[in-house]
Scaffold this motif. Structure first.
Motif, short mmCIF file in Angstrom:
data_model
loop_
_atom_site.label_atom_id
_atom_site.label_comp_id
_atom_site.label_asym_id
_atom_site.label_seq_id
_atom_site.Cartn_x
_atom_site.Cartn_y
_atom_site.Cartn_z
N LYS A 114 0.77 -1.27 0.07
CA LYS A 114 0.00 0.03 -0.04
C LYS A 114 1.03 1.32 0.02
O LYS A 114 1.99 1.34 0.47
CB LYS A 114 -0.74 0.01 1.35
N ALA A 135 -3.89 2.82 -0.92
CA ALA A 135 -4.23 1.83 -2.00
C ALA A 135 -2.81 1.17 -2.48
O ALA A 135 -1.73 1.71 -2.57
CB ALA A 135 -4.94 2.57 -3.22
N GLN A 166 -10.14 0.17 10.73
CA GLN A 166 -9.79 0.52 9.31
C GLN A 166 -8.38 1.07 9.09
O GLN A 166 -7.76 1.11 8.30
CB GLN A 166 -11.01 1.52 9.03
N THR A 216 -5.81 -1.48 8.50
CA THR A 216 -5.67 -2.08 7.25
C THR A 216 -5.22 -1.08 6.10
O THR A 216 -4.90 -1.65 4.88
CB THR A 216 -7.10 -2.62 6.73
N VAL A 217 -5.50 0.30 6.38
CA VAL A 217 -4.94 1.17 5.46
C VAL A 217 -3.49 1.72 5.61
O VAL A 217 -2.79 2.02 4.75
CB VAL A 217 -6.01 2.40 5.56
N THR A 219 -9.25 -5.55 2.15
CA THR A 219 -8.00 -4.82 1.78
C THR A 219 -6.93 -6.15 1.46
O THR A 219 -5.79 -5.68 1.04
CB THR A 219 -7.52 -3.77 2.54
#
Lengths: 383, 689
Positions: free
Chosen positions: B164, B176, B498, B501-502, B562
């Motif tokens: 990411k 992303a 969140q 995972t980001v 993700t």
């Protein structure tokens, strides 16, 4: 650094360096002034390395035979491998006109001592297997012509000339030449001045510009040619091949395979592209690729690795300008028309004899025919 | 022979079923996947030596995996080709290239087609992050453009990035994965009719008549643009050491191509030289592909890449040797081990600090050089030109995207199509995105021992903020809202994970005291699925520096959208907050061998790989006073080979420096066409029969 010399040579290129070499060998004190960073960085490094005595006149044949002698014996004499090979030159003929012209010249060429003959199409295909046989009438072949590395040759001439005592300054552009009572003072853009009894203009593309500094109008005009080199493959043909046929926007082109296996090639644009713009054009590669593949279809899987553009310092008749001028002590070795590399050592030897007063009758005759004051009326057939 | 060196499962990448075709390698019948490059098909069988050099019979194999050199040359159906660029075809006969290849006989005289010429407002060279972003921006302004890229898929190096991204969510898709960003950008660009996109198309030169030569599939054509945008990216730097040209020594980019694009397993055990982001990420990618990473050496006292990247790799069990350099790659035909040593402040190896570690591949990730030649050529030809991304200045892909967008607007303005003012804050942001890591601040753990909250194992200022954008309660903030600042949490947490995972660095854990305040549940993000972790399994949990804290049993493994998994353990409260990750690679894997293998750095080390020119030959001429690199090339052939000095030029410059020369005393090599080698057949546009 000592600033007084017997002889100052302007230009450390294909011609200036071998002149310095053979003059230094004769114990003259020589200075070579070069605007670029090292020897041979002008047009010498753009030469593809062909060395031939196959010319159409006596003077160039003589000079070249002497050049070939220098190139071919260098390794034996001094130990440096300059990649000399006598792989021969061939001028294949596909038209009646070329066959007649080439055959017609054979007699003169042989009479000046050149080893050259006409070979049949069949014989030619043996030394260049895969060449297009359709319409091939045969070829001239001069087995003692050859090739060497312009890079290595000029560098080793340069190192040897320094061993003999020649001096060099690099990165200095000549801005002024003054005639003094007993010689010349040459000034460069860094405001350094050097003096000598004699000056030799060997400035290649800049011959005319240098001439103007002493009031001479030397008819040398550079025009541009483009060359290229491929990746290396196993040895598959021998001689330098010169295709004289004209085509759209080009005249002759020529190529040979170098000792490490790379094929090196060059083309002559028509009409000539006058000037010293050395940037690559988009026209060259497709143009030369088509002509080479038409003659030699086997080349199609070779990859072009690098290309470059350089100049032929041309004279009106295609012959060099050599020797003295109306100015006492000011000499010319210019207008090589793209043959400076192959003529250089022969010219160097000639100048060494000139300065040590040992010119032969042939030498004198040859210098006369290449003098600035000749009538530029004839024409070199193998420009 | 078995085709055992393929990646069959991957935590992030999809392993696609492809049609199997047959080909022959030196008379052996083998199988390949349709469309894959010859080199990758051979790597799938563990074949790494593709031939031997004509000069010294040295083994040759993959080096750049990018069509830039010719070391992977093989003979395919009789013709010498670069095996990293040519796909295998059904029944192809592939032979190793030993010495010089033989040129096949051809008897048919060719006929030719006319050369096609195109005109366009903007030609963009390179469809990576910056080129795509610029193209999208130009397309928004209806500017007709042609974008060429030499690969079969758009995205440049993004397509190799399974991790990411850092940066900001708003400006460059931070959080992303690179592979997904490549898809987003190329799909967006393909929506516009004004944009012509040519893949498998390599620019070879900007000629003086303002036309750009393009090698498109198997044809040659010319494009005359009003403006050229060079977004060609960068090339990897190399090092000089004994064994540096052995098959098995190559750039991190080449490795990522083999692993993440072609999904072959080029090695079992790698060692990485260079602690910048490229080297750190390559190590992470290797672990994801199930390849052991037995160490990473960085010559500086600290890794130059993001600390969170380094920590992530180190926590997983990879030893990081700072203030260390490579001494040699050992063995004759392929790499079998590496010898490294500690260096002093002048980067000189210290005696008796040598260590030899067994490995079969050494990745060189010591920096990048911009591919700037198209810019220079365009300037010389008098074509208006811009550069963006790595071709302009080496930085992260996040920066490349943002700067690409700005450059797109600049070009629209130069064409008088837009009068839009580029906001001043944009240039500020562009600068921030380019910035290297800043200060490292003290590591502070939250004091609370109740409820649920995230713990940030992130102490170095870098341009990154995805965690601040995903919190549903908006409770994660950065001081002064600066992109460079460190995140902090205050207030309430729902435990949604969140932020876990980001986070590109997997540097956030979640500690939950709600069920059991003595044994809180710790959630750890994880994405190295080739080392599967299952419920009930005992794992080694480590602190921020990778030191072992405890051995705990996994209570739960959660999959997320993700593809990042969440590993949950119940930890004693005195270690819970300290847990920053888990170790998957045991120290025994990267053990240092008992006796170091020592190879003195002598004159026989290769500097010019293409022409096999040694350091000794080059040093000899430098010591004779040769300061014109053109002359040096003429005397040694260094730089005359297939790659055109792309690799050795910077090595030679370094040798000049070592010999006491200043840069301004050196005359640089003249650069000439072509960018890559092109067959005469293609340049002449032979008519297909």
């Amino acid at each position: 650094m000592n600033k007084n010399f017997d002889i100052i040579i302007i230009g450390a290129g294909s011609v200036g360096v071998p002149i310095a070499l053979f003059l230094a060998e004769k114990k003259f004190s020589v200075l070579v002034i070069e605007s670029l960073a090292s020897p041979g960085q002008g047009q010498n490094k753009k030469a593809i390395g062909g060395i031939r005595a196959t010319h159409s006149d006596k003077a160039k044949i003589h000079i070249s035979l002497e050049s070939i002698d220098v190139f071919s014996t260098w390794k034996e004499k001094y130990g440096d491998d300059i990649e000399w090979r006598s792989n021969g030159y061939s001028f294949p003929a596909y038209t009646d006109e070329h066959e007649k012209m080439l055959k017609g010249l054979l007699k003169i060429q042989k009479s000046y001592g050149l080893n050259i003959d006409w070979i049949s199409a069949e014989e030619f295909l043996k030394i260049a297997p895969g060449v297009n046989p359709n319409g091939l009438r045969g070829s001239t072949f001069s087995p003692e012509d050859g090739s060497a590395s312009p890079y290595l040759s000029l560098n080793y001439f340069y190192f040897k000339s320094m061993e003999f005592g020649a001096s060099y300054v690099f990165g200095e552009e000549v801005t002024d030449i003054k005639k003094e009572c007993n010689g010349y003072t040459v000034t460069t853009h860094t405001n350094n001045s050097y003096s000598s009894e004699y000056v030799i203009n060997a400035a290649g593309n800049n011959a005319n510009h240098i001439g103007k500094m002493v009031g001479l109008d030397i008819p040398v005009v550079p025009d541009s040619h483009e060359g290229g080199i491929t990746d290396a493959v196993q040895h598959f043909f021998n001689p330098m091949i010169v295709d004289l046929r004209p085509a759209e926007n080009s005249k002759n082109y020529y190529f040979c395979q170098r000792p490490e296996g790379q094929v090196i090639f060059c083309i002559t644009p028509e009409p000539p592209i006058v000037g010293t713009d050395s940037r690559a054009t988009s026209i060259f590669l497709p143009q030369v690729a088509r002509r080479m593949l038409e003659l030699f279809p086997r080349l199609k899987n070779l990859k072009v690795r690098r290309t470059w553009r350089g100049q032929y310092p041309e004279t009106p008749d295609g012959f060099p300008i050599l020797g003295d001028t109306e100015l006492d002590g000011f000499y010319l070795a210019v207008g090589m028309c793209g043959q400076g590399f192959m003529l250089g050592p022969g010219i160097g030897k000639l100048f060494a004899r000139l300065f040590s007063n040992s010119l032969s009758y042939d030498d004198m005759d040859n210098m006369k025919s290449l003098s600035l004051y000749r009538n530029f009326g004839s024409e070199e057939k193998f420009k | 022979m078995a085709e055992t060196h393929r990646i069959t499962k991957h935590p992030i990448l999809e392993v696609k079923e492809k049609k199997v075709i047959t080909f022959y390698w030196n008379d052996q019948k083998l199988h390949a996947q349709e469309g894959e490059m010859i080199a990758s098909a051979l790597f799938a069988y563990g074949i790494h030596v593709f031939g031997h050099h004509v000069k010294d019979n040295s083994p040759q194999g993959i080096f750049c995996a990018n069509g830039q050199c010719a070391q992977c040359t093989v003979i395919a159906n009789g013709i010498p080709v670069k095996s990293c660029m040519i796909p295998v075809t059904e029944n192809m006969i592939v032979q190793s290239c030993n010495g010089l290849p033989e040129l096949p006989e051809v008897n048919e005289s060719p006929s030719f087609d006319p050369i096609e010429e195109y005109e366009t407002d903007v030609l963009i060279i390179g469809g990576g992050p910056s080129g795509l972003s610029a193209a999208i921006e130009l397309s928004k302004h209806n500017v007709p453009l042609i974008l060429v890229d030499d690969k079969s898929e758009l995205g440049g190096k993004l397509v190799l990035q399974t991790h990411k991204f850092f940066g900001s969510i708003k400006d460059c898709y931070a959080g992303a994965r690179g592979i997904d960003i490549a898809k987003i950008l190329s799909e967006e660009l393909l929506k516009y009719d004004t944009a012509t996109v040519w893949t498998n198309s390599t620019a070879v030169y900007v000629f003086s008549d303002k036309k750009v030569g393009i090698l498109k599939d198997n044809t040659y054509l010319l494009i005359k643009p009003k403006i050229l945008l060079n977004a060609a990216g960068a090339r990897e730097k190399m090092l000089v050491f004994p064994g540096n040209t052995l098959p098995g020594v190559y750039g991190a980019g080449a490795f990522q191509t083999l692993v993440n694009r072609d999904m072959v397993i080029p090695s079992k055990r790698i060692f990485i030289i260079g602690g910048g982001n490229v080297g750190l990420i390559a190590g992470y990618h290797a672990l994801q592909a199930g390849i052991q990473v037995v160490g990473l050496a960085e010559a500086l006292p600290e890794c130059g890449g993001y600390k969170v990247h380094k920590d992530k790799l180190h926590r997983l069990g990879v030893p990081i040797y700072t203030s260390h350099t490579i001494l040699s790659a050992n063995e004759k035909d392929e790499v079998e081990s590496i010898t490294i040593a500690e260096v002093d402040e002048h980067f000189n190896p210290l005696p008796n600090t040598e260590k030899t570690i067994a490995c079969d591949t050494i990745l060189i990730a010591v920096g990048l050089n911009p591919i700037d030649e198209f810019h220079q050529e365009a300037e010389e030809a008098g074509v208006e030109v811009f550069s963006t991304g790595d071709a302009e200045e080496i930085a992260e892909a996040s920066s490349a995207m943002f700067n690409g967008k700005i450059t797109g607007i600049k070009i629209a303005k130069a064409l008088n199509i837009s009068s839009e003012k580029i906001p001043e804050e944009w240039s500020k942001k562009a600068k921030i995105l380019k910035s290297p890591p800043q200060k490292t601040l003290p590591y502070k753990l939250p004091e609370s021992e109740e409820g649920v909250f995230p713990v940030f194992h992130c102490v170095q200022e870098i341009p990154c903020n995805p965690c601040t954008s995903v919190c549903p309660l908006d409770q994660i903030k950065i001081i002064d809202d600066s992109l460079l600042g460190l995140p902090f949490f205050e207030g309430k947490c729902t435990g949604c994970m969140q932020c876990l995972t980001v986070c590109p660095a997997l540097a956030i854990t979640l500690v939950d005291y709600r069920k059991d305040s003595h044994f809180p549940t710790v959630s750890i993000p994880y994405e190295v699925g080739n080392h599967p972790i299952e419920s009930g399994q005992q794992i080694h949990v480590v602190d921020i520096d990778g030191d072992l804290l405890d051995k705990l049993h996994v209570v739960n493994v959660r999959d997320t959208k993700t593809k990042t998994q969440i590993i949950q353990v119940k930890a004693p409260s005195h270690v819970a907050k300290k847990i920053a990750g888990l170790r998957i690679q045991e120290p025994a894997v990267s053990e240092v061998l008992e006796n170091p293998l020592l190879d003195t750095i002598d004159d026989s080390v290769i500097v010019c790989r293409c022409e096999r020119v040694t350091a000794g030959e080059i040093r000899k001429w430098i010591r004779k006073g040769i300061t014109d690199m053109n002359q040096l090339k003429q005397l040694t052939r260094a730089g005359m080979g297939a790659c055109g000095g792309k690799t050795c030029e910077s090595l030679i410059l370094r040798m000049y420096k070592e010999e006491g020369y200043a840069l301004q005393e050196i005359t640089f090599n003249t650069r000439r066409p072509l960018y890559i080698e092109v067959p005469l057949e293609i340049l002449s546009i032979i008519k297909e029969k």
